[in-house]
Enzyme design. Structure first.
Site, mmCIF file in Angstrom:
data_model
loop_
_atom_site.group_PDB
_atom_site.id
_atom_site.type_symbol
_atom_site.label_atom_id
_atom_site.label_comp_id
_atom_site.label_asym_id
_atom_site.label_seq_id
_atom_site.Cartn_x
_atom_site.Cartn_y
_atom_site.Cartn_z
ATOM 1 N N LYS A 1 84.952 40.896 88.717
ATOM 2 C CA LYS A 1 84.262 39.749 89.309
ATOM 3 C C LYS A 1 85.092 38.467 89.244
ATOM 4 C CE LYS A 1 79.566 41.483 88.639
ATOM 5 N NZ LYS A 1 78.204 41.206 88.128
ATOM 6 N N ALA B 1 78.360 37.329 82.414
ATOM 7 C CA ALA B 1 77.009 37.586 82.899
ATOM 8 C C ALA B 1 76.141 36.343 82.790
ATOM 9 C CB ALA B 1 76.384 38.744 82.129
ATOM 10 N N ASN C 1 75.431 33.073 70.454
ATOM 11 C CA ASN C 1 76.640 33.856 70.690
ATOM 12 C C ASN C 1 77.429 33.986 69.393
ATOM 13 O OD1 ASN C 1 78.314 35.175 72.789
ATOM 14 N ND2 ASN C 1 79.845 33.687 72.154
ATOM 15 N N TYR D 1 70.289 48.064 82.607
ATOM 16 C CA TYR D 1 69.207 48.959 82.999
ATOM 17 C C TYR D 1 69.547 50.369 82.535
ATOM 18 C CZ TYR D 1 72.340 49.982 86.947
ATOM 19 O OH TYR D 1 73.426 50.327 87.716
#
Length: 280
Positions: A66, A140, A159, A223
């Site tokens: 990405k 993300a 984090n 998922y």
């Protein structure tokens, strides 16, 4: 001849995108084909170029490309610029002043709007003023922070590496209320989103039990066929709902489909059935 689209990643065999976009095409009457493209780790740009030469009109981009897709694009949408990452590519022909035609590769990011639609439309969550904890500060998170802040959420980031979180917070603070987690043991959240990759390794991200109560919705951006470790952890502590990222997957795909074809598919049946029996 059918319009050609695809998804580029490494690995890619597991991708549900071909099935999802096939369903969207059939539902909306679009003449298109969609394939999965395995790119070498050092050959993303060449893979995209070859796909275009062979007639490709648009492509989704998944891990780990990405950021590289962002660098490859000639122009970026505002949401891609904010995310500094691209998950949707399309080619655009632009007439030039001298009469020549130049092709441009446009980079977009549909992850944020996909998550937001899943949370607000499918799960019926009101994010205005909601206390939202995000676990992680990687790519993300960068892709979804803007839309979540625009929806009015009060965001806290947790984090392992605080410096990385602080860098992200400084870049997004002008868009809304986003801070770093404190060690306050009494704080609870309306919504907790796991945006780490821990669930992919069947691990549990850092999430303190006191952050969850009976009104907390816990959402894992991963998922899976069964509840992730994070979802199991949250359910054991009495969370109101525990949800995985399947709805986000469908909604970000629907947004990419709209970018390419100008038609917005209905996602409700896919989300309800989770693909079962629709495209065997």
């Amino acid at each position: 001849m059918s319009a050609s689209y695809g998804v580029v990643g490494h690995p890619i065999k597991h991708s549900l995108s071909p099935r999802i976009h096939q369903y969207f095409a059939e539902q909306t009457g679009q003449d298109m084909m969609y394939s999965a493209l395995l790119a070498p780790l050092d050959g993303f740009a060449e893979c995209v170029k070859k796909f275009r030469v062979n007639g490709g009109q648009g492509a989704n981009v998944t891990v780990p490309f990405k950021v590289e897709a962002y660098q490859l694009a000639d122009e970026h949408t505002s949401r891609a610029k904010l995310a500094q990452a691209v998950n949707t590519l399309s080619w655009q022909m632009n007439a030039q002043v001298d009469g020549q035609v130049k092709e441009k590769l446009i980079g977009d990011n549909t992850d944020g709007v996909g998550l937001l639609r899943d949370l607000t439309d499918n799960l019926q969550l009101d994010l205005q003023g909601a206390r939202l904890l995000i676990l992680g500060a990687g790519g993300a998170v960068r892709g979804v922070l803007g839309p979540l802040l625009a929806a009015g959420a009060q965001i806290v980031i947790s984090n392992r590496t605080p410096e990385r979180a602080f860098d992200m917070i400084s870049q997004f603070a002008h868009l809304g209320n986003v801070t770093f987690i404190t060690d306050n043991p009494s704080i609870t959240f309306d919504l907790i989103i796991n945006a780490t990759s821990a669930s992919l390794q069947q691990d549990l991200p850092r999430c303190e039990p006191q952050w969850i109560n009976a009104q907390t919705v816990c959402y894992d951006m991963v998922y899976a066929d069964k509840p992730t470790p994070f979802m199991q952890f949250a359910a054991a502590r009495g969370a109101e709902r525990c949800v995985d990222g399947f709805g986000m997957l469908i909604e970000q795909a629907a947004e990419a489909f709209f970018v390419w074809r100008g038609v917005r598919p209905d996602t409700s049946e896919l989300i309800r059935t989770r693909l079962v029996g629709l495209m065997n």
